[in-house]
Every structure is written in C-alpha cells, then in structure tokens.
Design a protein around this motif. Structure first.
Motif, mmCIF file in Angstrom:
data_model
loop_
_atom_site.group_PDB
_atom_site.id
_atom_site.type_symbol
_atom_site.label_atom_id
_atom_site.label_comp_id
_atom_site.label_asym_id
_atom_site.label_seq_id
_atom_site.Cartn_x
_atom_site.Cartn_y
_atom_site.Cartn_z
ATOM 1 N N HIS A 1 0.843 -1.198 0.000
ATOM 2 C CA HIS A 1 0.000 0.000 0.000
ATOM 3 C C HIS A 1 0.878 1.247 0.000
ATOM 4 C CE1 HIS A 1 0.946 0.786 4.226
ATOM 5 N NE2 HIS A 1 0.904 -0.533 4.359
ATOM 6 N N TYR A 2 0.262 2.388 -0.280
ATOM 7 C CA TYR A 2 0.987 3.658 -0.249
ATOM 8 C C TYR A 2 1.314 4.041 1.192
ATOM 9 C CZ TYR A 2 -0.197 4.189 -5.135
ATOM 10 O OH TYR A 2 -0.316 3.988 -6.481
ATOM 11 N N GLU A 3 2.455 4.689 1.392
ATOM 12 C CA GLU A 3 2.900 5.085 2.740
ATOM 13 C C GLU A 3 1.871 5.942 3.462
ATOM 14 O OE1 GLU A 3 6.646 6.984 2.014
ATOM 15 O OE2 GLU A 3 7.740 5.094 2.081
ATOM 16 N N ASP A 4 1.173 6.785 2.741
ATOM 17 C CA ASP A 4 0.180 7.675 3.355
ATOM 18 C C ASP A 4 -1.038 6.929 3.893
ATOM 19 O OD1 ASP A 4 1.843 9.751 2.656
ATOM 20 O OD2 ASP A 4 0.695 10.318 0.883
ATOM 21 N N ASP A 5 -1.246 5.688 3.459
ATOM 22 C CA ASP A 5 -2.439 4.933 3.841
ATOM 23 C C ASP A 5 -2.215 3.966 4.995
ATOM 24 O OD1 ASP A 5 -3.947 6.153 1.836
ATOM 25 O OD2 ASP A 5 -3.354 4.653 0.348
ATOM 26 N N VAL A 6 -1.036 3.975 5.605
ATOM 27 C CA VAL A 6 -0.720 2.986 6.635
ATOM 28 C C VAL A 6 -1.695 3.057 7.810
ATOM 29 C CG1 VAL A 6 1.000 4.370 7.862
ATOM 30 C CG2 VAL A 6 1.129 1.896 7.940
ATOM 31 N N GLU A 7 -2.087 4.230 8.235
ATOM 32 C CA GLU A 7 -3.001 4.354 9.375
ATOM 33 C C GLU A 7 -4.374 3.766 9.062
ATOM 34 O OE1 GLU A 7 -3.154 8.372 10.795
ATOM 35 O OE2 GLU A 7 -0.992 8.452 11.067
ATOM 36 N N LEU A 8 -4.873 3.986 7.846
ATOM 37 C CA LEU A 8 -6.161 3.419 7.461
ATOM 38 C C LEU A 8 -6.104 1.893 7.393
ATOM 39 C CD1 LEU A 8 -7.503 5.791 4.670
ATOM 40 C CD2 LEU A 8 -8.524 5.328 6.884
ATOM 41 N N VAL A 9 -5.039 1.366 6.809
ATOM 42 C CA VAL A 9 -4.894 -0.092 6.691
ATOM 43 C C VAL A 9 -4.870 -0.725 8.075
ATOM 44 C CG1 VAL A 9 -3.373 -1.948 5.938
ATOM 45 C CG2 VAL A 9 -3.746 0.017 4.452
ATOM 46 N N VAL A 10 -4.083 -0.160 8.981
ATOM 47 C CA VAL A 10 -3.983 -0.680 10.343
ATOM 48 C C VAL A 10 -5.331 -0.578 11.064
ATOM 49 C CG1 VAL A 10 -2.930 -0.224 12.591
ATOM 50 C CG2 VAL A 10 -1.509 -0.312 10.554
#
Length: 96
Positions: free
Chosen positions: A76-85
């Motif tokens: 995934h894109y680095e900016d989306d890490v919080e959403l994925v988690v």
C-alpha cells in the motif's frame, strides 16, 4: 468510508500467492478486500503486523499474521498505513 488502493497476497483467502490488485475498506464487520469483477473478500482482523519499506518508491509492505497463523502481505501507499492498520484492527504493529 475511504477505500485504500492496494495489492494483497493471501493464498488461503484469495487462492493466489501473487499480489492481487484491489481496494481495502473497513466497516463494522471488519475489513473487506474488493478486486475487479469479483465479490469482496472479508479479511481476518485483530492480528499483528510488521511494516517495511517496499522497493517501489512511496509504498510499504504490511506483513500481517492472524491469530490462527495465517499470513497476508499488503502492498500500500505510505500515506495509507493508518487506514490499513485501523481497518485490520491490528493488535500489534512493528516497524522494520
């Protein structure tokens, strides 16, 4: 609800070891992975995750292990890490 574009590798749930393109979303029932022309697949939630940089610029790989030992890899894109988690409701997150 925000959909996160990503690639998922999960042999048991998707039937493929290679990365499959789709979108990750979350809801009250947990995380869903939707890919083109297929039904959305529910992803197991509440496991542990290890994040690491990808060879692709601006992307990260999330190695996710469920409680029963199943393994998923999510690119995934680095900016989306919080959403994925948040969608996966990860109990533990480790940066490599």
């Amino acid at each position: 609800m925000v959909e996160v574009p990503c690639r998922v590798s999960w042999r048991r749930g998707l039937g493929r070891r290679a990365f499959v393109y789709g979108k990750l979303s979350g809801g009250e029932d947990g995380a869903l992975f939707a890919r083109p022309v297929r039904r959305p697949v529910p992803l197991p939630v509440g496991g542990s995750a290890v994040t690491s940089s990808s060879w692709r610029p601006g992307m990260q790989v999330l190695d996710y292990r469920t409680h029963d030992g199943d393994e998923l890899r999510i690119l995934h894109y680095e900016d989306d890490v919080e959403l994925v988690v948040r969608y996966l409701r990860c109990a533990e997150i480790v940066d490599r």
